[in-house]
Design an enzyme around this catalytic site. Sequence first.
Site, short mmCIF file in Angstrom:
data_model
loop_
_atom_site.label_atom_id
_atom_site.label_comp_id
_atom_site.label_asym_id
_atom_site.label_seq_id
_atom_site.Cartn_x
_atom_site.Cartn_y
_atom_site.Cartn_z
N LYS A 81 0.85 -1.19 0.00
CA LYS A 81 0.00 0.00 0.00
C LYS A 81 0.89 1.24 0.00
CE LYS A 81 -1.61 2.58 3.09
NZ LYS A 81 -1.47 3.89 2.38
N GLU A 94 9.38 0.64 11.40
CA GLU A 94 10.46 1.62 11.30
C GLU A 94 9.80 2.98 11.39
OE1 GLU A 94 12.51 4.46 10.32
OE2 GLU A 94 12.38 3.75 8.25
N CYS A 110 13.78 10.21 8.35
CA CYS A 110 13.56 9.74 9.71
C CYS A 110 14.83 9.69 10.55
CB CYS A 110 12.88 8.38 9.70
SG CYS A 110 13.72 7.16 8.66
N GLU A 168 9.73 15.18 16.63
CA GLU A 168 10.18 15.09 15.24
C GLU A 168 9.47 16.14 14.40
OE1 GLU A 168 11.20 11.58 12.12
OE2 GLU A 168 9.19 11.53 13.00
#
Length: 481
Positions: free
Chosen positions: A179, A253, A289, A388
């Site tokens: 997806k 992750e 990331c 973040e």
Amino acid sequence: MDLRYDSFYIGGEWIRPATDRTITPFNASTEEPLGQVPEATEADIDVAVAAARAAFDSPSGWASWEPARRAEVMDRLADAIDKRAAGFVERVSAQNGMPVAVAGQLEVGYPSAVLRYYAGLARQLAVTEIRDGLFGGSIEVRKAPIGVVAAVVPWNFPQVLTMFKIAPAMAAGCTLVIKPSPETVLDAYLLAEAVEEAGVPAGVINIVPAGREVGSYLVSHPAVDKVAFTGSTAAGRSIAEVCGRLLRPVTLELGGKSAAIVLDDADLNLAEIGQGLFAATLLNNGQTCFAGTRVLAPRSRYAEVVDVFTAFAGSLTVGDASDPTTQIGPLATARQRERVESYIAKGRGEGARLTTGGGRPDGLERGWFVQPTVFADVDNNSTIAQEEIFGPVLSVISYDDVDDAVRIANHSAFGLGGTVWTSDPERGASVARRIQTGTIGVNRYLPDPVAPFGGVKASGLGRELGPEGLAGYQQTQTVYL
């Protein structure tokens, strides 16, 4: 660019969708539509999972193939991907704002290298081991493919992170339903064309673009055996809860807030370290990331480090992602730019000192651009140091000595990446080993296909890449002979 598709690639065929719902991707540099693709519904997911299930369960299916035979298909797929290199660069860069100079290094070449690496591992794969039993007799230990994999992929490195899942799963003998993120769907269709050309058996790879709600349905689908997800920590927690209830294996992750530790002996000559510094901190417009967005500087050299990073960020060329000279392109979406700008406002409001950037660049009226931004005098407990941001924003934090630097680096909910900058590599490695993180580099940072990649704490569960990544797609069976 106006690319339009009306089908999904499922079961080795182009299948019409169950509804007329569509996804419209936009050019991050111009805000213009790039085309249209169908949006999958739960009914489409059912068809895709059934195709993957049939390809896995068939007595003569993918799971039963000799690993070396699977490797041949994987090599063909790598070749088909490489043939489409220019198309991948153009589509990825237009959709998520990744500068073409970066996309040309990472979104092509790297995915096929990962595929070929796992093809090599497949050729060496020992699926059984015979052991002498402690109580007599022999024992066979088998490593079998885990089954049907739901692979949910983000928009920031769409092809790289798709291949992090496809390559080990194929090598192990699994089948996949992929997806892609709604923001990056056009490159997924190019991948589907490569899969078809390479002759990957029907049902081994199925691609169904969809939004978050349908992605949740895929994650919880009863015919899925494993989930592989890359994305935000918040979404990862939700997926982990679902997989926990189902006792379903999951690889996550997730986010990061990595530290770039500048030791007191570091060489800060930008002519020497600029490229490595860029890759470790502001790669892909900060939409990375593992980016080292917390810069830890010794008090004895704090002003110098602030000046170096300010000059470094201020020197970067901001522009249209399709321009080969662009180093910082736009953010992927208007929503992402709003998020980054809200964090810049929080930084100012919490008393950090803005040394460069902080706004939108002049002369770029269209596109979701934000200037590369550096904050000095940042407290490690502040919002911009702990959450973040996922944009081109760096926070420079001071420390007293190495022990203090390690303490500050580890005072984070995350633990995905990081770097240590020093003129003494052995000293740097010694400091790196003390950081609570899944990966860290000394004077450089680049995930290598041979080594496990992943995080600790809120940065995720499990590992991708390396032999460890392959193991995540296998399950062990013991046969007492």
